[in-house]
Scaffold this active site. Structure first.
Site, mmCIF file in Angstrom:
data_model
loop_
_atom_site.group_PDB
_atom_site.id
_atom_site.type_symbol
_atom_site.label_atom_id
_atom_site.label_comp_id
_atom_site.label_asym_id
_atom_site.label_seq_id
_atom_site.Cartn_x
_atom_site.Cartn_y
_atom_site.Cartn_z
ATOM 1 N N ASP A 159 72.504 -16.912 24.908
ATOM 2 C CA ASP A 159 72.029 -18.122 25.588
ATOM 3 C C ASP A 159 73.042 -19.258 25.392
ATOM 4 O OD1 ASP A 159 69.308 -16.899 26.089
ATOM 5 O OD2 ASP A 159 69.376 -16.853 23.913
ATOM 6 N N HIS A 187 64.282 -16.983 22.033
ATOM 7 C CA HIS A 187 65.102 -16.334 23.078
ATOM 8 C C HIS A 187 64.137 -15.899 24.189
ATOM 9 C CE1 HIS A 187 68.009 -13.923 25.186
ATOM 10 N NE2 HIS A 187 67.333 -12.817 24.973
HETATM 11 P P1 NAD Z 1 68.985 0.692 26.395
HETATM 12 O O1 NAD Z 1 67.671 1.228 26.828
HETATM 13 O O2 NAD Z 1 70.195 0.963 27.208
HETATM 14 O O3 NAD Z 1 69.298 1.172 24.919
HETATM 15 C C1 NAD Z 1 68.347 1.121 23.905
HETATM 16 C C2 NAD Z 1 68.567 2.334 23.044
HETATM 17 O O4 NAD Z 1 67.689 2.233 21.930
HETATM 18 C C3 NAD Z 1 68.248 3.658 23.745
HETATM 19 O O5 NAD Z 1 69.382 4.508 23.672
HETATM 20 C C4 NAD Z 1 67.061 4.221 22.968
HETATM 21 O O6 NAD Z 1 67.090 5.628 22.863
HETATM 22 C C5 NAD Z 1 67.254 3.525 21.620
HETATM 23 N N1 NAD Z 1 66.036 3.426 20.808
HETATM 24 C C6 NAD Z 1 64.756 3.264 21.214
HETATM 25 N N2 NAD Z 1 63.938 3.237 20.155
HETATM 26 C C7 NAD Z 1 64.709 3.382 19.059
HETATM 27 C C8 NAD Z 1 64.427 3.453 17.679
HETATM 28 N N3 NAD Z 1 63.178 3.379 17.212
HETATM 29 N N4 NAD Z 1 65.461 3.601 16.819
HETATM 30 C C9 NAD Z 1 66.718 3.700 17.284
HETATM 31 N N5 NAD Z 1 67.041 3.657 18.593
HETATM 32 C C10 NAD Z 1 66.042 3.499 19.464
HETATM 33 O O7 NAD Z 1 68.772 -0.889 26.187
HETATM 34 P P2 NAD Z 1 69.882 -2.018 25.973
HETATM 35 O O8 NAD Z 1 70.270 -2.546 27.300
HETATM 36 O O9 NAD Z 1 70.928 -1.541 25.044
HETATM 37 O O10 NAD Z 1 68.976 -3.154 25.287
HETATM 38 C C11 NAD Z 1 68.436 -2.963 24.000
HETATM 39 C C12 NAD Z 1 67.521 -4.128 23.638
HETATM 40 O O11 NAD Z 1 68.261 -5.349 23.566
HETATM 41 C C13 NAD Z 1 66.383 -4.389 24.634
HETATM 42 O O12 NAD Z 1 65.193 -4.691 23.927
HETATM 43 C C14 NAD Z 1 66.871 -5.621 25.397
HETATM 44 O O13 NAD Z 1 65.806 -6.348 25.949
HETATM 45 C C15 NAD Z 1 67.546 -6.368 24.274
HETATM 46 N N6 NAD Z 1 68.506 -7.421 24.663
HETATM 47 C C16 NAD Z 1 68.507 -8.561 23.929
HETATM 48 C C17 NAD Z 1 69.411 -9.565 24.218
HETATM 49 C C18 NAD Z 1 69.425 -10.842 23.415
HETATM 50 O O14 NAD Z 1 70.169 -11.761 23.785
HETATM 51 N N7 NAD Z 1 68.659 -10.978 22.338
HETATM 52 C C19 NAD Z 1 70.324 -9.400 25.267
HETATM 53 C C20 NAD Z 1 70.293 -8.217 26.005
HETATM 54 C C21 NAD Z 1 69.356 -7.218 25.692
HETATM 55 C C1 LMR Z 2 69.025 -11.321 28.151
HETATM 56 O O1 LMR Z 2 68.835 -12.489 27.841
HETATM 57 O O2 LMR Z 2 69.862 -10.983 29.005
HETATM 58 C C2 LMR Z 2 68.264 -10.240 27.439
HETATM 59 O O3 LMR Z 2 67.331 -10.774 26.567
HETATM 60 C C3 LMR Z 2 67.670 -9.240 28.360
HETATM 61 C C4 LMR Z 2 66.463 -9.802 29.071
HETATM 62 O O4 LMR Z 2 65.434 -9.131 29.101
HETATM 63 O O5 LMR Z 2 66.559 -10.905 29.638
#
Ligand code: NAD
Ligand code: LMR
Length: 326
Positions: A159, A187
């Site tokens: 952010d 967030h």
């Molecule tokens: P993705 O689905 O591509 O990857 C997530 C991975 O986690 C998958 O490979 C899945 O098998 C694995 N997984 C699920 N449960 C698990 C567990 N208990 N232990 C270990 N691994 C496990 O998703 P992504 O795009 O990599 O996003 C991951 C997370 O990050 C999501 O919750 C998304 O919303 C979040 N995210 C947060 C931010 C932020 O700024 N805070 C930004 C982007 C995404």
């Molecule tokens: C983001 O800010 O891009 C991540 O938290 C993914 C989402 O769900 O918005």
């Protein structure tokens, strides 16, 4: 050569990690003189893909990568871990709020907390990325009572970086011209991107922007809703920019924030700015010697203060809906 540090990474076969792991292995997170051992956790059905990720990491021949431990056992992944990047969790799809993920993802973080408590280094530094990140970090902390809550943080750096870009674009400047922008709160869409104290080439940002309506009606909502905008455009949530933010977050925490600037991190509140103690809330912080300090005593105007309280309320509500996990 320094001794390698052990870095536990969850969700290691997912979208974010496909960018993140290569940058960690290349020394961008802990420094170009710091070897790493990557302890990579996935769920059992994703082990095959994880194997491929490990193959590609090896094929990069990164000099600082001193080992890879791919596993579906959290006990193995967190054993003696010095750092943890907690990405593994469900992402949201179009039309969902991040808090809609709490029911499924909260369980992951309560279970991990118990294991971190048992097997990780007591000085482990953790960033939670999986959404809803602030409340997942809170859940993890409550389940890992032997880990100092100061060492359990959540990611609002994406952010923060989004805010830098929006502000630079508005004034036709460079992101490197901007200092002391910040994100308060959760967030989520209640986050509070704030340019009150920011400078652009040393001049007060609100004076340079000279457009309060833009700050209120464009800057704040654009940054707060950028995650949904990326999902709408990409059909999946942000990945490379999220990975980049995780690198920035950890690098600054471990190696220090840039001189004359601060950054935004969601950390365990000490009650600063009237926010309930213990909530994981994004503040402006400086980092030095591997520790963070909240910037104290900023004069907060009434508009921002009201929004900060709204974000606090949302975090309290999220916390109250997952009492069974605490
Ligand atoms: P993705 O689905 O591509 O990857 C997530 C991975 O986690 C998958 O490979 C899945 O098998 C694995 N997984 C699920 N449960 C698990 C567990 N208990 N232990 C270990 N691994 C496990 O998703 P992504 O795009 O990599 O996003 C991951 C997370 O990050 C999501 O919750 C998304 O919303 C979040 N995210 C947060 C931010 C932020 O700024 N805070 C930004 C982007 C995404
Ligand atoms: C983001 O800010 O891009 C991540 O938290 C993914 C989402 O769900 O918005």
């Amino acid at each position: 050569m320094k001794a390698p540090v052990r870095v536990a990474v969850t969700g290691a076969a997912g979208q974010i990690c496909y960018s993140l792991l290569f940058r960690v292995a290349n020394g961008e997170m802990f420094g170009k003189d710091q070897p790493v051992i990557l302890q990579l956790l996935e769920i059992t059905p994703a082990l095959k893909v994880l194997e491929a990720v490990a193959m590609e990491l090896n094929d990069c021949a990164f000099p600082l990568l001193h080992g890879i431990v791919p596993t579906d056992s959290p006990e193995v992944a967190f054993k003696d871990a010095d750092y943890a990047l907690l990405v593994g969790a469900k992402p949201r799809g179009p039309g969902m709020e991040r808090s809609d993920l709490l029911k499924d993802n909260g369980k992951i973080f309560s279970a991990l907390g118990k294991i971190v408590d048992k097997v990780a280094s007591k000085n482990i530094k953790i960033v939670v990325v999986g959404n809803p990140a602030n409340t997942n970090a809170y859940i993890l902390s409550k389940n890992a009572p032997s880990i100092n809550p100061r060492n359990i943080t959540a990611l609002t750096r994406l952010d923060h970086n989004r805010g830098l870009h929006q502000l630079a674009a508005k004034v036709g400047g460079k992101v490197s011209d901007i200092k002391k922008m910040l994100i308060w709160g959760n967030h989520s869409t209640t986050q509070v991107p704030d340019i009150t104290y920011a400078t652009i080439n040393g001049k007060a940002a609100p004076t340079v922007v000279n457009d309060d309506a833009w700050t209120r009606d464009a800057f704040i909502p654009t940054v707060a809703k950028r995650g949904a905008a990326v999902i709408a455009a990409r059909g999946a949530s942000s990945a490379a920019s999220a990975a980049n933010a995780v690198v920035d977050h950890m690098r600054d925490w471990v190696l220090g924030t840039a001189e004359g600037d601060w950054t935004s991190m969601a950390v365990s509140s000490d009650g600063s700015y009237g926010i309930e103690k213990g909530l994981v809330y994004s503040y402006p912080v400086i980092c030095k010697n591997g520790d963070w300090t909240i910037i104290p005593n900023l004069p907060v105007n009434d508009f921002i203060k009201a929004k900060m309280k709204e974000s606090e309320k949302e975090l309290q509500e999220e916390r109250d809906t997952c009492k069974d996990l605490l």
